[in-house]
Design a protein around this motif. Sequence first.
Motif, PDB file in Angstrom:
ATOM      1  N   HIS A  15       0.864  -1.184   0.000  1.00 51.73           N
ATOM      2  CA  HIS A  15       0.000   0.000   0.000  1.00 51.73           C
ATOM      3  C   HIS A  15       0.902   1.236   0.000  1.00 51.73           C
ATOM      4  CE1 HIS A  15      -3.230   2.752   0.821  1.00 51.73           C
ATOM      5  NE2 HIS A  15      -2.660   3.155   1.959  1.00 51.73           N
ATOM      6  N   THR A  16       0.744   2.047  -1.024  1.00 48.46           N
ATOM      7  CA  THR A  16       1.542   3.280  -1.132  1.00 48.46           C
ATOM      8  C   THR A  16       0.746   4.438  -0.542  1.00 48.46           C
ATOM      9  OG1 THR A  16       2.614   2.453  -3.131  1.00 48.46           O
ATOM     10  CG2 THR A  16       2.749   4.826  -2.703  1.00 48.46           C
ATOM     11  N   MET A  17       1.379   5.151   0.383  1.00 55.01           N
ATOM     12  CA  MET A  17       0.676   6.238   1.068  1.00 55.01           C
ATOM     13  C   MET A  17       1.599   7.448   1.217  1.00 55.01           C
ATOM     14  SD  MET A  17       0.714   4.500   4.881  1.00 55.01           S
ATOM     15  CE  MET A  17      -0.067   5.920   5.623  1.00 55.01           C
ATOM     16  N   SER A  32       5.572   6.588   0.792  1.00 55.86           N
ATOM     17  CA  SER A  32       6.241   5.405   1.349  1.00 55.86           C
ATOM     18  C   SER A  32       5.358   4.181   1.128  1.00 55.86           C
ATOM     19  CB  SER A  32       6.527   5.586   2.843  1.00 55.86           C
ATOM     20  OG  SER A  32       5.321   5.776   3.563  1.00 55.86           O
ATOM     21  N   ASP A  33       6.016   3.037   1.021  1.00 56.40           N
ATOM     22  CA  ASP A  33       5.296   1.777   0.822  1.00 56.40           C
ATOM     23  C   ASP A  33       5.147   1.053   2.151  1.00 56.40           C
ATOM     24  OD1 ASP A  33       5.096   2.211  -1.862  1.00 56.40           O
ATOM     25  OD2 ASP A  33       6.885   1.036  -2.378  1.00 56.40           O
ATOM     26  N   MET A  34       3.987   0.465   2.334  1.00 52.85           N
ATOM     27  CA  MET A  34       3.718  -0.313   3.549  1.00 52.85           C
ATOM     28  C   MET A  34       3.109  -1.653   3.163  1.00 52.85           C
ATOM     29  SD  MET A  34       1.074   0.480   6.693  1.00 52.85           S
ATOM     30  CE  MET A  34       2.037   1.860   7.320  1.00 52.85           C
ATOM     31  N   GLU A  35       3.585  -2.728   3.784  1.00 54.97           N
ATOM     32  CA  GLU A  35       2.986  -4.043   3.571  1.00 54.97           C
ATOM     33  C   GLU A  35       1.716  -4.126   4.414  1.00 54.97           C
ATOM     34  OE1 GLU A  35       7.039  -6.651   2.720  1.00 54.97           O
ATOM     35  OE2 GLU A  35       5.996  -6.851   4.639  1.00 54.97           O
ATOM     36  N   VAL A  36       0.619  -4.443   3.745  1.00 55.79           N
ATOM     37  CA  VAL A  36      -0.661  -4.523   4.455  1.00 55.79           C
ATOM     38  C   VAL A  36      -1.324  -5.867   4.189  1.00 55.79           C
ATOM     39  CG1 VAL A  36      -1.021  -2.022   4.423  1.00 55.79           C
ATOM     40  CG2 VAL A  36      -1.928  -3.446   2.559  1.00 55.79           C
ATOM     41  N   CYS A  37      -2.272  -6.172   5.025  1.00 56.49           N
ATOM     42  CA  CYS A  37      -3.022  -7.429   4.940  1.00 56.49           C
ATOM     43  C   CYS A  37      -4.493  -7.108   4.756  1.00 56.49           C
ATOM     44  CB  CYS A  37      -2.796  -8.233   6.225  1.00 56.49           C
ATOM     45  SG  CYS A  37      -3.810  -9.712   6.370  1.00 56.49           S
ATOM     46  N   ASP A  38      -5.065  -7.532   3.625  1.00 56.73           N
ATOM     47  CA  ASP A  38      -6.499  -7.347   3.360  1.00 56.73           C
ATOM     48  C   ASP A  38      -7.234  -8.627   3.757  1.00 56.73           C
ATOM     49  OD1 ASP A  38      -6.184  -4.789   2.308  1.00 56.73           O
ATOM     50  OD2 ASP A  38      -5.836  -5.558   0.278  1.00 56.73           O
ATOM     51  N   ALA A  49     -11.429  -5.628   5.719  1.00 60.01           N
ATOM     52  CA  ALA A  49     -10.527  -5.043   6.709  1.00 60.01           C
ATOM     53  C   ALA A  49      -9.103  -5.041   6.176  1.00 60.01           C
ATOM     54  CB  ALA A  49     -10.596  -5.836   8.007  1.00 60.01           C
ATOM     55  N   THR A  50      -8.391  -3.951   6.443  1.00 65.40           N
ATOM     56  CA  THR A  50      -6.996  -3.830   6.031  1.00 65.40           C
ATOM     57  C   THR A  50      -6.163  -3.436   7.253  1.00 65.40           C
ATOM     58  OG1 THR A  50      -7.597  -3.153   3.790  1.00 65.40           O
ATOM     59  CG2 THR A  50      -5.362  -2.638   4.534  1.00 65.40           C
ATOM     60  N   PHE A  51      -5.070  -4.177   7.466  1.00 67.73           N
ATOM     61  CA  PHE A  51      -4.212  -3.933   8.616  1.00 67.73           C
ATOM     62  C   PHE A  51      -2.746  -3.933   8.168  1.00 67.73           C
ATOM     63  CE2 PHE A  51      -7.919  -6.384   9.939  1.00 67.73           C
ATOM     64  CZ  PHE A  51      -8.454  -5.586  10.947  1.00 67.73           C
ATOM     65  N   PRO A  52      -1.896  -3.197   8.853  1.00 65.54           N
ATOM     66  CA  PRO A  52      -0.457  -3.305   8.582  1.00 65.54           C
ATOM     67  C   PRO A  52       0.002  -4.746   8.814  1.00 65.54           C
ATOM     68  CG  PRO A  52      -0.909  -1.346   9.877  1.00 65.54           C
ATOM     69  CD  PRO A  52      -2.194  -2.138   9.832  1.00 65.54           C
ATOM     70  N   ALA A  53       0.774  -5.270   7.897  1.00 70.56           N
ATOM     71  CA  ALA A  53       1.151  -6.683   7.962  1.00 70.56           C
ATOM     72  C   ALA A  53       1.887  -7.037   9.245  1.00 70.56           C
ATOM     73  CB  ALA A  53       2.007  -7.050   6.749  1.00 70.56           C
ATOM     74  N   HIS A  54       2.633  -6.072   9.788  1.00 76.59           N
ATOM     75  CA  HIS A  54       3.456  -6.374  10.956  1.00 76.59           C
ATOM     76  C   HIS A  54       2.887  -5.774  12.241  1.00 76.59           C
ATOM     77  CE1 HIS A  54       6.301  -8.058   8.154  1.00 76.59           C
ATOM     78  NE2 HIS A  54       6.242  -6.944   7.447  1.00 76.59           N
ATOM     79  N   GLU A  55       1.603  -5.494  12.205  1.00 77.78           N
ATOM     80  CA  GLU A  55       0.894  -5.054  13.405  1.00 77.78           C
ATOM     81  C   GLU A  55       0.367  -6.274  14.139  1.00 77.78           C
ATOM     82  OE1 GLU A  55      -3.355  -3.128  13.588  1.00 77.78           O
ATOM     83  OE2 GLU A  55      -1.882  -1.532  13.289  1.00 77.78           O
TER      84      GLU A  55
END
Length: 259
Positions: A15-17, A32-38, A49-55
């Motif tokens: 996810h680019t934000m 910046s790019d962030m790895e997310v989990c849908d 639901a979408t969450f940061p992959a490393h949360e």
Amino acid sequence: MTSNNNQTTVVFRIHTMPDATASQKAGRPIFSDMEVCDIAFAGNTKTRATFPAHEAEPNATRESVKDGNGVVTYAMLYNEQYRAFKAGVSQPTSGTPLSEAPFLAEAKRRELKALNIHTVEALAGLDGNPLKQLGMGGRDLKNQAQAYLDNAAGSADVTALAAQNASLLEQMADLRDQLAQMSGRNTPVNQVGALQSGSQPEEAADKPEGETDPDASTDFDTWDDDKLKDYIAEHNGSRPRGNPSHNTLVAAAAELANG
């Protein structure tokens, strides 16, 4: 650590934000790019639901901490999908794909996928509002999916039993071969042939009825000279030379017998 919930579809992506702080410092837009989990839910097209992959994933982390372990992130919980994402390959779904379900027409498969239902297990597990999303005939589809899974489980049991039987039969065949080999090694040798070759037999051969085994009796006085010479040759390795007297032969045989 993995999740076995067939009612969810998990996909990792980049996810680019915009990075507001970095953009302000640089005086230009910085992203910046962030790895997310849908996470999508079977039979539910409205909730995603979408969450940061490393949360930390709350439920898994709570159970982990209770057991004395650490934080469990989405990437850890759905590790198989995350590793596929990092490898750049198609992310796997847990269960049997709808393409393998013989009771579904292709149009129905596409309709189910549009409702975030990608596996037979997800279809069989639908209930409540998600099941209502299937409309008329939804309950029949759910029952067909469950019947398919039950039949597959039965077939797996039959296959496992057949494999066990084949293994047992192979073991029995090996045991028969071993017994046959042992029986062959224990077969008595022909004593007459052994005596003629000058070697000592490993075991006494069966004697024809009426024939006396020299070892069966040590009353050497009753033996004739030829039998005494055979006995001495068998136990001494060579027949007596010359023409010793009967008493000499008896004494030699008795000495060998007392060893």
